[in-house]
Scaffold this active site. Structure first.
Site, PDB file in Angstrom:
ATOM      1  N   GLU A  63       0.783  -1.052   0.021  1.00  0.00           N
ATOM      2  CA  GLU A  63       0.249  -0.149   0.173  1.00  0.00           C
ATOM      3  C   GLU A  63       0.852   1.528  -0.211  1.00  0.00           C
ATOM      4  O   GLU A  63       0.698   2.218  -0.733  1.00  0.00           O
ATOM      5  CB  GLU A  63      -1.013   0.201   1.152  1.00  0.00           C
ATOM      6  CG  GLU A  63      -1.452   1.826   1.301  1.00  0.00           C
ATOM      7  CD  GLU A  63      -3.062   0.801   0.312  1.00  0.00           C
ATOM      8  OE1 GLU A  63      -2.790   2.837  -0.668  1.00  0.00           O
ATOM      9  OE2 GLU A  63      -3.581  -0.195  -0.217  1.00  0.00           O
TER      10      GLU A  63
ATOM     11  N   ASP B 114       0.936   3.584  -3.365  1.00  0.00           N
ATOM     12  CA  ASP B 114       0.107   5.276  -2.831  1.00  0.00           C
ATOM     13  C   ASP B 114       1.876   7.007  -2.936  1.00  0.00           C
ATOM     14  O   ASP B 114       1.907   7.713  -3.800  1.00  0.00           O
ATOM     15  CB  ASP B 114       0.621   5.427  -1.501  1.00  0.00           C
ATOM     16  CG  ASP B 114      -1.246   5.004  -0.722  1.00  0.00           C
ATOM     17  OD1 ASP B 114      -1.885   4.210  -2.426  1.00  0.00           O
ATOM     18  OD2 ASP B 114      -1.449   4.715   0.303  1.00  0.00           O
TER      19      ASP B 114
ATOM     20  N   SER C 292      -7.373   2.581  -4.070  1.00  0.00           N
ATOM     21  CA  SER C 292      -5.880   3.194  -3.450  1.00  0.00           C
ATOM     22  C   SER C 292      -4.729   3.989  -4.737  1.00  0.00           C
ATOM     23  O   SER C 292      -4.203   4.211  -3.668  1.00  0.00           O
ATOM     24  CB  SER C 292      -4.799   1.201  -2.831  1.00  0.00           C
ATOM     25  OG  SER C 292      -5.772   1.315  -1.364  1.00  0.00           O
TER      26      SER C 292
END
Length: 767
Positions: free
Chosen positions: A336, A340, A608
């Protein structure tokens, strides 16, 4: 005079363009002129521990049906809990009025942002009331670590025994979905004298939302076919239907593709790369810091001057509530966090990227329900040094409001409101499981329609997920080259989009693949998939809030839901694909990118991805506006402006609709959409499969069949599609179908970045 002002601002902008960050707020108090929130203390009675009052919804309702396995030992540390203070109606109302004015170009307070200290002094809780609460906490044996600058939360520590004694609730162990958790058994109680100034305590449970991405896939590039072979690739889609995708390979999008599809690249040519703008991605686990330079080098982004740093944002050195979560190694990093950081850079290669990480726990104790992600964002927003506050924040985590206690939800909404008042633009992922964001990687069951509690504040912008339509439409050659360019991109232009939905509820897939309705497509799947292994809820999320009211700016556009709720998402960008064909490429520690992808890479998808990409677009907008003469680069919450701009293109909630409503339909592709700010995504929807196991009830689900033994283990299980009606299923009741204007499936749609900047300049009265 106006020309002189503009030229002066442009000169200042040029001088500051090379700085590592642009300050968030001026030294002026112009925003607070005429605001008087003076009030008498609300704690007027003697605090008597024998006279208590219960605070509703201060425990998780899901605990009521969980399996109890024992009480938490009284000596167990409970570090860095947060007591969330209740602001007065006067101050809450005054804050909303100020934020409205800050977003109104005709107001003298337009873009006059405030500091954390100004926020606390004017819109927090009175000092006398805070002191009364601090004294009570200390008298109960707790250690008060700090009062936040916003004067709305107190960080304190103690033990489970002290929590039991002071708040009259027991910390217990529970089993939920085969996982052990701790949580308070019931609502808390506090002295009646303090009731009016306390919302509750965040940090009494250790439930954590999951990052909103699809599990990454390791893939090897096939240079002869110019696609990737997934190491765990399947030959069927969810629902068991055979897919005639090219060679059953996979497509790995790169930054160039996203830049081309959303028309970002021309902004780079104009000098707008995000230079001077800081984007913070908030996380609860570190990444391998070698990933980011590998990514920018591999995809030709290193020359734009962007920077990267991984930090633990501490409120003060003595507070100590943000500890390093670890994971900064190839085998321990968070996918994650990698996603990002890399895809915010993919859109804004000149921006400063802060990976802000805090641990979910400290010495085994819980923090806020949203853990380290919440603490990272909260500590950034409350940093009293302007250089310590970012211009843009992206948060790619989520869980439904139905699974969030009142104190945590209040803290989240307060945090984003404060960020908005300070000028920070916040983007939050909508979720990856259709009409309930709590089931990423699983299947909706036991609950109905819900929305991401991390994003339903009216002071952030929620980003949903779309899918490119070319694969199902058979138009790939029209929109993509057959061979990649020097930076591995293949996109030619904007590509028509549909709602990202991997389930048999995908109406476009049902029609294009087998010529059926989604309902019949799902019924047929029972033949191919009798045990339900391909049943899924994976899809871009959207739905109405059951907590936050609809802001006025969300009522103004064509298609806005006629309800009283804050509805999400607001916009959408690419999130994933039906059949798992299209992904984006990551450069990770375990699978570094190499020239021509001679070694395996990791592919990933999810909302995401959508949120940090929009955060990157916002950084370009910020720089562009500032260099055009804006007083500040900061825009606060982007959503109010986005809806105003969309009203010009789609029409208002009432009255006739302009021709641009049809002209800017995403289905038009590049034909006639070159001047559109938004691409209105009207294909598909995010109605996905839902199930009902024996002994439970799943609302908002239209059941179309029964699986004899779900996944060979769970026994007879009803399977359905998410719907606002349990008695019928069609385009009106499906939760939720895409449609013209705004929709729960896609919000306002996706954007053309060049046209967005141009329209935003006009909204701000800039040349």
């Amino acid at each position: 005079m106006k020309t002189e002002h503009v030229m002066m601002c442009v000169s200042i902008a040029a001088a500051l363009a090379a700085l590592p960050s642009i300050a968030l707020a001026s030294d002026s108090n112009a925003a607070l002129a005429g605001i008087d929130t003076t009030e008498a203390p609300r704690v007027t009675q003697t605090v008597d521990n024998s006279v208590v009052s219960a605070l509703g919804n201060t425990h998780l309702s899901l605990i009521n049906n969980a399996t109890f396995t024992g009480a938490v030992d009284d000596a167990t540390p409970m570090n860095h809990m947060q007591l969330i203070l209740q602001r007065s109606a006067l101050r809450a109302s005054a804050l909303e009025s100020l934020i409205d004015a800050q977003h109104d170009p005709s107001s003298a307070k337009f873009h006059q942002w405030i500091t954390p200290t100004e926020f606390g002094d004017n819109f927090g809780v009175a000092d006398a009331d805070i002191n009364a609460v601090k004294s009570w906490l200390t008298s109960q044996g707790f250690t008060v670590n700090t009062v936040y600058p916003n004067k709305s939360q107190i960080d304190f520590s103690g033990t489970a025994g002290l929590v039991h004694q002071a708040f009259h609730t027991q910390e217990n162990h529970y089993i939920v979905n085969h996982v052990s958790h701790i949580a308070n058994a019931g609502d808390i109680s506090v002295p009646a004298a303090l009731r009016d100034v306390i919302v509750g305590v965040a940090g009494l449970n250790d439930f954590r939302p999951q990052p909103l991405h699809v599990p990454p896939q390791v893939a090897q590039f096939d240079s002869s076919k110019h696609n990737f072979k997934l190491k765990s690739s399947a030959t069927t889609t969810p629902g068991g239907q055979a897919v005639n995708f090219p060679s059953l390979g996979a497509r790995g999008f790169v930054p160039y593709d996203m830049q081309t599809i959303y028309n970002v690249s021309p902004l780079y040519t104009s000098g707008f790369t995000g230079t001077g703008i800081t984007i913070a991605v908030v996380e609860d686990q570190d990444m391998d810091v070698s990933d980011w330079p590998n990514f920018v080098s591999q995809f030709g982004l290193a020359g734009y001057g962007g920077t990267f740093q991984q930090i633990q944002p501490q409120l003060t050195p003595s507070t100590g509530n943000c500890t390093d979560p670890g994971g900064n190694s190839p085998d321990g990093e968070s996918i994650e966090t990698v996603l990002d950081s890399e895809y915010s850079t993919a859109m804004a290669p000149g921006a400063n990227i802060w990976v802000a990480t805090c641990s979910d726990s400290d010495a085994g104790a819980s923090s806020n329900f949203f853990g380290g992600v919440y603490l990272a964002a909260d500590n950034l927003i409350n940093n009293t040094n302007p250089a310590g506050r970012p211009n843009v924040i992206s948060a790619s985590y989520g869980y439904g409001e139905g699974f969030t206690d009142a104190a945590s939800k209040t803290a989240i909404d307060l945090m984003w409101a404060q960020g908005d008042a300070e000028g920070i633009s916040v983007f939050v992922s909508a979720g990856d499981s259709g009409s309930n964001p709590s089931f990423n990687g699983s299947i909706i069951n036991g609950v109905g329609i819900d929305a991401n509690s991390f994003g339903t504040s009216p002071h952030d912008t929620v980003v949903g997920g779309s899918d490119t339509a070319d694969i199902l439409d058979g138009t790939t050659s029209k929109y993509f080259n057959s061979t990649p360019n020097a930076v591995y991109g293949t996109a030619k232009s904007y590509v028509p989009e549909i709602t990202w939905n991997t389930s048999c509820g995908n109406t476009v897939a049902a029609q294009e693949l087998v010529g059926l309705s989604a309902l019949q497509f799902c019924k047929n799947a029972l033949i191919y998939d009798p045990d339900g292994y391909y049943v899924t809820s994976e899809s871009g999320s959207g739905g109405p809030s059951s907590v936050d009211a609809k802001p006025s700016w969300q009522r103004i556009v064509y298609g806005a839901a006629k309800d009283q709720s804050r509805d999400v998402p607001d916009v959408s960008l690419f999130g994933g694909s039906y059949g798992g064909y299209s992904w984006v490429i990551l450069c990770t520690g375990a699978y570094p990118c190499t020239a021509n992808f001679t070694s395996p890479v990791e592919l990933v998808a999810g909302t995401s991805l959508s949120s940090p990409m929009f955060a990157g677009i916002q950084a370009l907008i910020d720089q562009g506006l500032y260099q055009a003469g804006a007083w500040s680069p900061d825009q606060g919450n982007a959503a109010p402006t986005l809806y105003e701009l969309a009203r010009n293109e789609y029409g208002g909630a009432t009255g006739s609709t302009p021709s641009t409503l049809d002209g800017c339909n995403s289905n038009n592709g590049t034909k006639g959409t070159s001047k559109c700010v938004f691409y209105n995504i009207t294909g598909g929807g995010n109605s996905t499969q839902c199930i009902q196991l024996q002994g439970e009830t799943t609302p908002d689900c239209y059941f179309y069949g029964t699986i004899a033994n779900f996944e060979g283990f769970y026994g007879p299980t009803q399977v359905g599609l998410t719907s606002t009606s349990t008695s019928k299923y069609n385009s009106t009741t499906a939760a939720f179908a895409a449609k013209p204007g705004w929709s729960f499936a896609n919000g306002l749609g996706s954007v053309n970045a060049v046209n967005l900047l141009s329209a935003w300049k006009k909204f701000n009265y800039l040349p």
